[in-house]
Design an enzyme around this catalytic site. Structure first.
Site, PDB file in Angstrom:
ATOM      1  N   ARG A 186       8.177  41.848 -16.257  1.00 43.49           N
ATOM      2  CA  ARG A 186       6.988  41.044 -16.525  1.00 43.49           C
ATOM      3  C   ARG A 186       5.880  41.887 -17.154  1.00 43.49           C
ATOM      4  O   ARG A 186       5.730  43.067 -16.859  1.00 43.49           O
ATOM      5  CB  ARG A 186       6.483  40.382 -15.239  1.00 43.49           C
ATOM      6  N   GLY A 230      13.562  26.633 -17.861  1.00 44.85           N
ATOM      7  CA  GLY A 230      13.023  27.736 -18.652  1.00 44.85           C
ATOM      8  C   GLY A 230      13.663  29.076 -18.336  1.00 44.85           C
ATOM      9  O   GLY A 230      14.081  29.816 -19.241  1.00 44.85           O
ATOM     10  N   ASP A 262      15.398  23.741 -12.345  1.00 41.24           N
ATOM     11  CA  ASP A 262      14.295  22.785 -12.311  1.00 41.24           C
ATOM     12  C   ASP A 262      13.866  22.445 -13.734  1.00 41.24           C
ATOM     13  O   ASP A 262      14.372  21.501 -14.336  1.00 41.24           O
ATOM     14  CB  ASP A 262      13.145  23.355 -11.483  1.00 41.24           C
ATOM     15  N   ASN A 279       0.808  -1.222   0.000  1.00 40.70           N
ATOM     16  CA  ASN A 279       0.000   0.000   0.000  1.00 40.70           C
ATOM     17  C   ASN A 279       0.842   1.273   0.000  1.00 40.70           C
ATOM     18  O   ASN A 279       0.315   2.374   0.134  1.00 40.70           O
ATOM     19  CB  ASN A 279      -0.943   0.019   1.203  1.00 40.70           C
ATOM     20  N   GLY A 280       2.175   1.131  -0.140  1.00 40.03           N
ATOM     21  CA  GLY A 280       3.051   2.293  -0.220  1.00 40.03           C
ATOM     22  C   GLY A 280       3.719   2.687   1.078  1.00 40.03           C
ATOM     23  O   GLY A 280       4.592   3.564   1.084  1.00 40.03           O
ATOM     24  N   GLU A 281       3.334   2.071   2.199  1.00 36.58           N
ATOM     25  CA  GLU A 281       3.995   2.380   3.466  1.00 36.58           C
ATOM     26  C   GLU A 281       5.451   1.908   3.423  1.00 36.58           C
ATOM     27  O   GLU A 281       5.786   0.937   2.754  1.00 36.58           O
ATOM     28  CB  GLU A 281       3.263   1.707   4.627  1.00 36.58           C
ATOM     29  N   ARG A 314      11.741  26.099  -1.782  1.00 33.55           N
ATOM     30  CA  ARG A 314      11.201  27.283  -2.455  1.00 33.55           C
ATOM     31  C   ARG A 314       9.924  27.793  -1.799  1.00 33.55           C
ATOM     32  O   ARG A 314       9.504  28.918  -2.056  1.00 33.55           O
ATOM     33  CB  ARG A 314      10.954  26.964  -3.937  1.00 33.55           C
ATOM     34  N   GLN A 315       9.325  26.969  -0.945  1.00 31.42           N
ATOM     35  CA  GLN A 315       8.136  27.404  -0.203  1.00 31.42           C
ATOM     36  C   GLN A 315       8.578  27.897   1.179  1.00 31.42           C
ATOM     37  O   GLN A 315       8.211  27.345   2.205  1.00 31.42           O
ATOM     38  CB  GLN A 315       7.129  26.262  -0.097  1.00 31.42           C
ATOM     39  N   LYS A 324      14.567  40.706 -15.099  1.00 32.76           N
ATOM     40  CA  LYS A 324      13.340  40.257 -15.756  1.00 32.76           C
ATOM     41  C   LYS A 324      12.229  41.287 -15.565  1.00 32.76           C
ATOM     42  O   LYS A 324      11.946  41.699 -14.449  1.00 32.76           O
ATOM     43  CB  LYS A 324      12.901  38.902 -15.195  1.00 32.76           C
TER      44      LYS A 324
END
Length: 324
Positions: free
Chosen positions: A203, A236, A233, A45-47, A104-105, A201
């Site tokens: 925008r 771009g 990442d 089950n992924g555990e 990044r958060q 940059k």
């Protein structure tokens, strides 16, 4: 006299999750130790199940796990491994995170958003981590998220010395891909004796998340430009910055980043870019797996190993980067 005295010496034990075993083996080899045998597997089950094959009682334990894809699985495995060490009576637990997931958060950009980088730090502390050792965190403030010592390692000496040894430094310009990386780029300039340029940059105010113009601040015409960033990442942003440099007359562009996340369209973007070389460290396995001729991967293992040794021997991690 009461109590019992012991004369035993300190004992180091080195553990690894399954996310990036190649890096773990390199670090262990640099330290002259073996990776502790560990039984780890996924249930249907992924555990995740983990059990160490040797006693960790009374040992100073170092656990390495890089948060590569699938990131949530490897974060959870690391938490489970920390918990297992705590319950095995480890003397201390140092968590080595070459690439810190969710970095990044690190702040709320809008209302009702989480600060997930803080959550990861809280989870590690709750699981039982005493110390975190990380490489090139996305922002310095993440060091303050963990309630305990955080040793912040830098790949700049490794990357900068590689670039400096292969190009004509008299023609070199260090370029920050945005305003947020200027401080790091400035340290590159100090190390290589090169001038600084910045890609700014602008925008489109009428189109969300759309960069319309890349302005270059600084002289790049006829120069060999090295773009410096902490991670790539999808590729771009960095490829667009490189295009802007070529449009402003750059002779050549080299891109360096500590972490090659390289998700989604990154492989095609890097392959089709006019950039002559992309230089990463092996904090993540992604860059090596792409096997593109223009990708160079440098080993961060010696840097991590030196830091681990300083921590274990109650030395100074800061002294490793004093010249920087």
């Amino acid at each position: 006299m009461t109590g019992i005295k012991t004369t035993g010496e300190k004992k180091m034990m080195f553990f690894s999750g399954r996310a990036h075993p190649e890096l773990a083996e390199e670090v262990a080899q640099q330290l002259g130790v073996g990776v502790v045998p560990t039984k780890a597997f996924d249930f249907a089950n992924g555990e995740i199940y983990v059990r160490y094959q040797e006693s960790a009682r009374g040992a100073d334990c170092f656990l390495i796990q890089s948060h590569t894809a699938p990131i949530n699985k490897w974060v959870m495995e690391q938490l489970i491994m920390i918990d297992a060490l705590k319950r095995a009576s480890a003397r201390s637990i140092t968590v080595i995170v070459p690439f810190y997931g969710y970095a990044r958060q690190d702040k709320k950009h809008r209302g009702r958003e989480p600060i997930s980088a803080r959550l990861i730090a809280d989870l590690m502390k709750t699981a039982g981590a005493d110390r975190i050792l990380a490489v090139d965190l996305h922002t310095d403030q993440i060091q303050g998220f963990f309630d305990g010592p955080v040793d912040h390692l830098f790949a700049l000496p490794l990357l900068a010395d590689y670039v400096g040894a292969k190009v004509d430094r008299s023609k070199l310009t260090v370029v920050s891909p945005d305003a947020g990386r200027v401080r790091v780029a400035d340290r590159w300039c100090d190390r290589l004796g090169a001038p600084l340029a910045i890609v700014h940059k602008r925008r489109d105010k009428d189109v969300a998340n759309q960069v319309t113009v890349h302005e270059v601040v600084g002289d790049v015409k006829g120069r060999i430009c090295v773009l410096v960033d902490d991670m790539i990442d999808t590729g771009g942003t960095i490829c667009a910055a490189a295009d802007a440099l070529f449009a402003h007359g750059a002779e050549d562009v080299i891109v360096t980043a500590t972490h090659g996340v390289l998700s989604g369209p990154a492989a095609d973007r890097l392959k089709n870019s006019k950039v002559s070389e992309f230089v990463f460290t092996n904090t993540l396995p992604s860059a090596s797996e792409l096997e593109l001729d223009k990708i160079t991967v440098l080993s961060i293992a010696p840097t991590i190993a030196r830091a681990v040794r300083e921590v274990f021997e109650d030395g100074s991690v800061t002294s490793l980067f004093d010249e920087q």
